[in-house]
Motif scaffolding. Structure first.
Motif, short mmCIF file in Angstrom:
data_model
loop_
_atom_site.label_atom_id
_atom_site.label_comp_id
_atom_site.label_asym_id
_atom_site.label_seq_id
_atom_site.Cartn_x
_atom_site.Cartn_y
_atom_site.Cartn_z
N ILE A 1 5.35 5.49 -5.17
CA ILE A 1 5.55 5.46 -6.63
C ILE A 1 4.61 6.46 -7.31
O ILE A 1 5.01 7.24 -8.17
CB ILE A 1 5.31 4.05 -7.18
N ILE A 2 3.35 6.43 -6.89
CA ILE A 2 2.38 7.36 -7.48
C ILE A 2 2.85 8.80 -7.29
O ILE A 2 2.85 9.61 -8.22
CB ILE A 2 0.98 7.16 -6.85
N THR B 1 -8.19 -1.12 -2.52
CA THR B 1 -7.43 0.14 -2.60
C THR B 1 -6.09 -0.08 -3.29
O THR B 1 -5.61 0.76 -4.04
CB THR B 1 -7.14 0.73 -1.20
N VAL B 2 -5.50 -1.25 -3.05
CA VAL B 2 -4.23 -1.55 -3.71
C VAL B 2 -4.44 -1.63 -5.21
O VAL B 2 -3.65 -1.10 -6.01
CB VAL B 2 -3.61 -2.85 -3.17
N LYS B 3 -5.55 -2.26 -5.60
CA LYS B 3 -5.88 -2.32 -7.02
C LYS B 3 -5.99 -0.92 -7.60
O LYS B 3 -5.42 -0.60 -8.65
CB LYS B 3 -7.22 -3.06 -7.19
N LEU C 1 5.77 9.60 -9.64
CA LEU C 1 5.33 9.81 -11.02
C LEU C 1 4.62 11.15 -11.15
O LEU C 1 4.85 11.92 -12.09
CB LEU C 1 4.38 8.69 -11.44
N MET D 1 -7.72 -9.60 -3.70
CA MET D 1 -6.75 -8.52 -3.39
C MET D 1 -7.47 -7.26 -2.90
O MET D 1 -8.58 -6.97 -3.32
CB MET D 1 -5.93 -8.20 -4.64
N ASP D 2 -6.82 -6.54 -2.01
CA ASP D 2 -7.38 -5.29 -1.45
C ASP D 2 -7.74 -4.32 -2.59
O ASP D 2 -6.96 -4.09 -3.50
CB ASP D 2 -6.29 -4.68 -0.57
N ARG E 1 -3.82 -6.81 -15.40
CA ARG E 1 -3.62 -5.51 -14.77
C ARG E 1 -2.16 -5.32 -14.40
O ARG E 1 -1.56 -4.28 -14.67
CB ARG E 1 -4.50 -5.39 -13.52
N PHE F 1 -0.58 7.39 -14.01
CA PHE F 1 0.46 8.42 -13.87
C PHE F 1 1.70 8.10 -14.70
O PHE F 1 2.40 9.00 -15.17
CB PHE F 1 0.82 8.63 -12.40
N ALA G 1 3.53 -0.02 -18.27
CA ALA G 1 3.46 1.45 -18.34
C ALA G 1 4.57 2.07 -17.50
O ALA G 1 5.25 3.01 -17.92
CB ALA G 1 2.10 1.93 -17.86
N GLN H 1 -4.71 1.68 -6.49
CA GLN H 1 -3.37 2.30 -6.53
C GLN H 1 -2.58 1.82 -7.73
O GLN H 1 -1.88 2.61 -8.37
CB GLN H 1 -2.63 1.98 -5.23
N GLN H 2 -2.73 0.54 -8.02
CA GLN H 2 -2.02 0.02 -9.19
C GLN H 2 -2.48 0.77 -10.44
O GLN H 2 -1.67 1.18 -11.26
CB GLN H 2 -2.28 -1.48 -9.34
N TRP H 3 -3.77 0.93 -10.55
CA TRP H 3 -4.27 1.67 -11.72
C TRP H 3 -3.70 3.09 -11.74
O TRP H 3 -3.35 3.61 -12.78
CB TRP H 3 -5.80 1.72 -11.73
N LEU H 4 -3.66 3.67 -10.55
CA LEU H 4 -3.11 5.04 -10.48
C LEU H 4 -1.66 5.07 -10.98
O LEU H 4 -1.25 5.98 -11.70
CB LEU H 4 -3.17 5.57 -9.05
N ILE H 5 -0.92 4.04 -10.59
CA ILE H 5 0.47 3.97 -11.06
C ILE H 5 0.49 3.93 -12.58
O ILE H 5 1.24 4.66 -13.25
CB ILE H 5 1.20 2.74 -10.48
N GLY H 6 -0.38 3.08 -13.14
CA GLY H 6 -0.47 2.98 -14.61
C GLY H 6 -0.81 4.32 -15.23
O GLY H 6 -0.14 4.79 -16.16
N HIS I 1 0.80 -1.22 0.00
CA HIS I 1 0.00 0.00 0.00
C HIS I 1 0.84 1.29 0.00
O HIS I 1 0.73 2.14 -0.88
CB HIS I 1 -0.93 -0.01 1.20
N SER J 1 5.78 14.42 -13.31
CA SER J 1 4.92 14.97 -14.36
C SER J 1 4.69 16.45 -14.13
O SER J 1 4.79 17.26 -15.05
CB SER J 1 3.57 14.24 -14.37
N PHE K 1 3.32 1.73 -3.04
CA PHE K 1 2.63 2.22 -4.24
C PHE K 1 2.37 3.71 -4.16
O PHE K 1 2.50 4.45 -5.12
CB PHE K 1 1.32 1.46 -4.44
N THR L 1 -0.07 -4.63 -17.50
CA THR L 1 -0.32 -3.29 -18.04
C THR L 1 0.39 -2.24 -17.20
O THR L 1 1.13 -1.39 -17.70
CB THR L 1 -1.83 -2.98 -18.05
N VAL L 2 0.15 -2.33 -15.89
CA VAL L 2 0.69 -1.30 -15.00
C VAL L 2 2.23 -1.35 -15.00
O VAL L 2 2.89 -0.33 -15.17
CB VAL L 2 0.13 -1.48 -13.57
#
Lengths: 348, 154, 538
Positions: free
Chosen positions: A239-240, C4-6, A243, C1-2, B15, C15, B22, C8-13, A233, A247, A236, B18-19
């Motif tokens: 990392i966010i 929020t972690v998911k 990034l 999987m949690d 997922r 960004f 990226a 967050q993963q999308w957010l990483i993608g 958690h 940006s 990540f 992809t992540v």
């Protein structure tokens, strides 16, 4: 023989132990629940920015030449002629500004959640040191450009140290490497900026984080008790943030490219000379009172700020009164510094 | 149930890829920029004419020595026309001298000898003297010299 | 999987993608250069010796800086390449600080070592012509010699005849030692000499639309362009040299400023130029050259009409000139004015026959100042110079001569002076063209007196223009253009449209305003009577 074994033979440490330590210290670091709120992670931001400053700083030092004749020209060269140079410099420049902002936010958060209180007094002091180091970074950094602003900021900034009683003259000589701002000053500032400060900063950051870890993060009231692991958690989140901040800084670099100003001219002080915005409060303040008084009061303020965790208990034994008083002093400080900054920024 | 889990893990996999993909591209682009920053810009070389002699001052089989960027350059008038050589020996970089009597270039360091055409006659030099492109205009002998800008970066 | 972690993963993608997009944009951004790049200069050993000593002795050091700015410096053309000298040459001089024999005055002959075409073209231009010495009878008679040293001689240095036989001075336009093309192209460079009462070309240019665009935008133009190889003209509006020297897609660049000129309109009479006909061709060929430049920006219909009108102004000038000559000859014959004489012989040309008597003075001005402005203005789009500084003053000069003759008893002149006919000012015949190049006017052509009063006005004009064409003063193409206008003159003069409802309603609107204006003027001032008495008693 596999590569792994070959290597293990030549670097014989206990890998199981290493993995275990890594897991305990980093991956499974217990993070209190309240830190799911972004506002409570403001400490990570300066750290990320610092790392980016290190990377872009190293890149800049490939081309920067610390001499009065070449400093400005080499920065111009980086900005205008080196491919991606304006971007590297832009990130470094915006990074310095954002780092000051991030630290101010972090300090504000820590102060108003009273996180500096026993037993974390020392870490507050270390934190204040980090802030002062950052300001020293910023000051020496923008002096290196050796444009008019840099030259005169250096001249005025170093002259202030002369007012320090007894050792003022010595201090000035030490900072300037001579009586005047010369090539020696520039190389000195360069060395301080790229060697002394980064090393010190690394050490002090390490101390800051170790103290943080041994105490654990202070937990404000009003959140459900409990912890979660650093990975994934919080990892990540970092990392966010990285990034996102990259940006933002890249975009800012395009919209507001790093300027150059005019080359330093020791014979002519520009009409409108101002330091960087984060020095506005003290700059404005020094214009209001006699120089010696100003320096004395500024020093007193910094000391009070630094040792606040020890000053606060003197005020009262009642924790509620302390809190109220701290809030009052904190708010007053914000009003005062923001007021001085706005005054200097828009009305001077 | 097993199918559901299967679906779930496939989704996770997509997922994740992809992540991570990226993220790798982002880091790659960042590194690419940093590397580009460090690599010097390759500019296409351009040239301009540079006057080295007037025909009227050049008898046949004579050489004229001039200096270009601190290095000597020889203008030689041959029966067939004009040649302009760098005076730097192709062996180990000593300066060759023109021997008027013998009509040849001689390098004192290792006894390299070049003909008035720049060809190696004897000694260790591995190749003929470097030549400049010659342009003749009216009474004038020009060579082609690389365009350079004033400043510490060129 | 949690979950929020998911997230967050999308957010990483997301960004990551955002960062990549921004970084790609960054790769395309370029910073503007704030520093002017200067080419590296090799200074050869000989030049280095000159430069070092000149700097040490502080002699003409700015010239060294200028040279460093020049293309010469980049190309290895140093001091000696131009200042070389042989013993016995007219300008050979020992450098007082060394044993160098140097040329004090490099001449076009030296420049021609590299720029032979430019020098040859220049030598065949009127810039190189010795006319001012051949026709110099006024010199040192009216003006004294010392006054001409920094007067006539300074400008006419452009055509200096040197002891080595070469003609000209290149750095009159290409200032030494930068020899800058950009400076030479500045209109003000031409304006160093082409200004003032007798040939105010720079003022005319700046009055014109061309000049005005130059003033507004020229500072951003790079004037260092080349037109040697049939490149298009890179600037928005022409400067002087654009039309007179620069090349374009169809015309070669030339240093012969006479190559595109069709008139000798600086002369006492306007005549079609015969300058270097063998090489440059007839005036019609020269005009075609000029038109080829006009064609870079304009349509043929426009510039042909424009130039034809200017040609007719030139021809018109001759008819007025004829009057001056008629009167001065008559007055001389009748002994009322006298030509300058020396040893029983007339001194100089009748054109330059002295300035001591009013008719001679008026005639001189009617040619050398006003008469030139009248014609040059018409050629160079300078309306005010054609009008008020031109024909108005020429006409005044002529009337002064006639008045002077009448005052001195000439019967014919008296008749003109005492006449009350509005045509008394037009004692000469006329050229004209129906309409102008700018557009179709309407009421404009209802006012002039002459063609309202004389129904055969256009027939007389027709006969004159036709004769000019038949005598070779106008080309076939021009005559065709003129005839076409003549045949459709109701259109070109706008007469056809004058009394249409659209035009009339607009006309009447302004007419009413004008009447109101005049009425108010009368009320405000003309009818005003002040009570206080004047002071001087008549």
């Amino acid at each position: 023989m596999s590569m792994k074994e070959w290597f293990k033979e030549r670097f014989p440490i206990d890998y199981e132990k290493f993995v275990e330590i890594n897991e305990n210290i980093f991956l499974k670091e217990p993070i209190p629940n309240h830190m799911k709120k972004w506002w409570y992670c403001s400490g990570a931001m300066p750290l990320i920015l610092f790392m980016l400053q290190v990377v872009t700083g190293i890149l800049l030092s490939f081309y920067f030449v610390p001499s009065p004749e070449m400093a400005f020209e080499s920065v111009r060269h980086i900005t205008e002629e080196i491919r991606m140079g304006f971007w590297v410099r832009g990130i470094h420049r915006w990074g310095s500004n954002l780092m000051v902002i991030a630290l101010l936010l972090h300090i504000t958060r820590v102060f108003f959640t009273n996180a500096y209180r026993k037993p974390r007094e020392l870490n507050w002091i270390v934190g204040v040191m980090l802030f002062l180091l950052t300001l020293a970074f910023a000051f020496t950094g923008y002096s290196l450009l050796n444009n008019q602003l840099a030259y005169w900021a250096t001249t005025v900034g170093t002259n202030m140290f002369k007012q320090v009683p007894v050792v003022g003259g010595l201090l000035l000589d030490f900072l300037r490497g001579g009586e005047d701002v010369t090539a020696n000053t520039l190389t000195r500032f360069f060395m301080i900026h790229v060697m002394f400060l980064p090393l010190t900063m690394f050490l002090v950051i390490a101390v800051h984080i170790i103290i943080l870890r041994v105490h654990g993060v202070s937990e404000p009231e009003g959140f459900p008790k409990g912890h979660y692991a650093f990975y994934p958690h919080h990892f990540f989140k970092i990392i966010i943030l990285t990034l996102f901040i990259l940006s933002v800084m890249s975009a800012l670099t395009v919209i507001f490219p790093p300027g150059l100003g005019t080359p330093a001219d020791p014979a002519q002080t520009p009409l409108h000379i101002k330091p960087e915005w984060y020095f506005f409060p003290s700059y404005r303040f020094l214009k209001l009172v006699p120089l010696l008084v100003g320096i004395a009061l500024t020093t007193a303020f910094v000391l009070g700020f630094m040792f606040w965790p020890f000053i606060e208990p003197i005020i009262s034994k009642d924790l509620k009164v302390r809190t109220k008083f701290s809030y009052f002093v904190g708010s007053l400080t914000i009003v005062f510094t923001v007021g001085l900054t706005v005054w200097e920024m828009f009305f001077a | 149930m097993a199918q559901n889990e299967n679906k779930q893990s496939r989704r996770d996999f997509i997922r994740n890829t992809t992540v991570v993909g990226a993220l790798i591209i982002a880091i790659g682009t960042f590194l690419r920029h940093a590397i580009v920053y460090l690599l010097p810009k390759k500019k296409k070389k351009t040239y301009h004419k540079y006057l080295v002699a007037k025909k009227t001052e050049m008898p046949v089989n004579k050489a004229k020595k001039i200096t270009l960027s601190g290095k000597p350059v020889y203008v030689v008038r041959l029966n067939e026309g004009y040649k302009v050589f760098s005076g730097v020996c192709t062996h180990l970089g000593c300066i060759v001298r023109w021997e008027e009597q013998k009509g040849r270039f001689y390098c004192p360091c290792h006894q390299g000898v070049f003909s008035k055409n720049g060809q190696v006659l004897s000694g260790p030099p591995p190749r003929p003297l470097d030549e400049f492109e010659v342009h003749l205009e009216q009474n004038l002998v020009f060579i082609k010299v690389e365009d350079k800008m004033e400043g510490p970066w060129t | 999987m949690d979950s929020t972690v998911k997230a967050q993963q999308w957010l990483i993608g997301i960004f990551s993608v955002l960062l990549v997009v921004i970084l790609i944009i960054i790769a395309g951004v370029e910073m503007k250069a704030s520093k002017e790049q200067k080419p590296h200069i090799e200074i050869d050993a000989t030049s280095a010796q000159c430069i070092n000593c000149h700097q040490r002795e502080n002699v003409a050091v700015k010239q060294i800086d200028a040279w460093k700015e020049s293309k010469h410096a980049v190309m290895g053309i140093g001091c000696n390449e131009c200042h070389h000298a042989k013993e016995g040459e007219f300008d050979a001089q020992r450098c007082p600080k060394s044993d160098f024999l140097i040329a004090r005055h490099p001449t076009p002959k030296d420049c021609a070592e590299c720029h032979s075409q430019e020098v040859a073209e220049f030598a065949n231009s009127k810039h190189a012509h010795q006319f001012w010495l051949l026709k110099n009878a006024d010199r040192a008679v009216f003006e004294n010699p010392i006054s001409t040293r920094h007067g006539c001689e300074e400008c006419h240095q452009v055509g200096n005849l040197w002891p080595d036989g070469s003609v000209g001075e290149c750095d009159v336009c290409h200032p030494k030692h930068s020899f800058s093309k950009a400076v030479a192209r500045q209109p003000e460079t031409c304006g160093e000499c082409h200004l003032g009462p007798d040939h105010p070309q720079i003022e005319m240019y700046l009055e014109s639309k061309h000049g005005n665009i130059f003033k507004a935008k020229g500072k951003d133009w790079d004037m260092d362009y080349s037109t040697k190889n049939f490149e298009p003209i890179p600037i928005e509006a022409p400067v002087c040299v654009t039309c007179h020297m620069d090349g374009n897609e169809t015309q070669p660049m030339t240093h012969n400023v006479s190559a595109r000129l069709a008139w000798e309109s600086q002369m006492t009479w306007s005549y079609r130029t015969v300058w270097d006909e063998e090489n440059l061709g007839s005036w019609e060929v020269k005009r075609e050259r000029m038109e080829a430049i006009c064609a870079s920006c304009h349509a043929p219909d426009f510039y042909e009409t424009y130039l034809l009108t200017a040609d007719l102004v030139n021809l018109q000038y001759n008819e007025i000139r004829r009057q001056f000559v008629y009167w001065t000859k008559k007055l001389t014959k009748n002994g009322l004015i006298k030509r300058l004489k020396e040893d029983g012989k007339f001194y100089s040309n009748p054109v330059l026959n002295g300035w001591d008597e009013d008719p001679e003075h008026d005639m001189y001005y009617g040619w050398h100042h006003e008469g030139r402005r009248f014609r040059f203005g018409a050629e160079m789009m300078a309306a005010d110079y054609t009008q008020w500084h031109g024909i108005w003053e020429v006409q005044e000069d002529l009337m002064e001569v006639i008045k002077w003759a009448a005052e001195h008893g000439d019967a014919e002149a008296k008749k003109i002076v005492h006449s009350t006919s509005p045509s008394k000012f037009t004692t000469y015949t006329l050229y004209d063209i129906p309409g102008n190049a700018w557009g179709i006017p309407t009421y404009t052509n209802t006012t002039p007196y002459l063609y309202n009063k004389y129904p055969d006005y256009w027939d007389r004009i027709y006969a004159n223009v036709k004769t000019a064409y038949e005598k070779g003063l106008l080309s076939k193409k021009q005559w065709d253009l003129w005839e076409e206008r003549f045949e459709n003159k109701d259109h070109y003069l706008g007469l056809k449209y004058t009394h249409t409802p659209a035009v009339d309603s607009t006309w009447n609107f302004y007419k009413a305003r004008n009447e109101y204006d005049l009425k108010k003027m009368k009320e405000q001032v003309i009818d005003l009577k002040l009570p206080g008495k004047p002071f001087f008693k008549k």
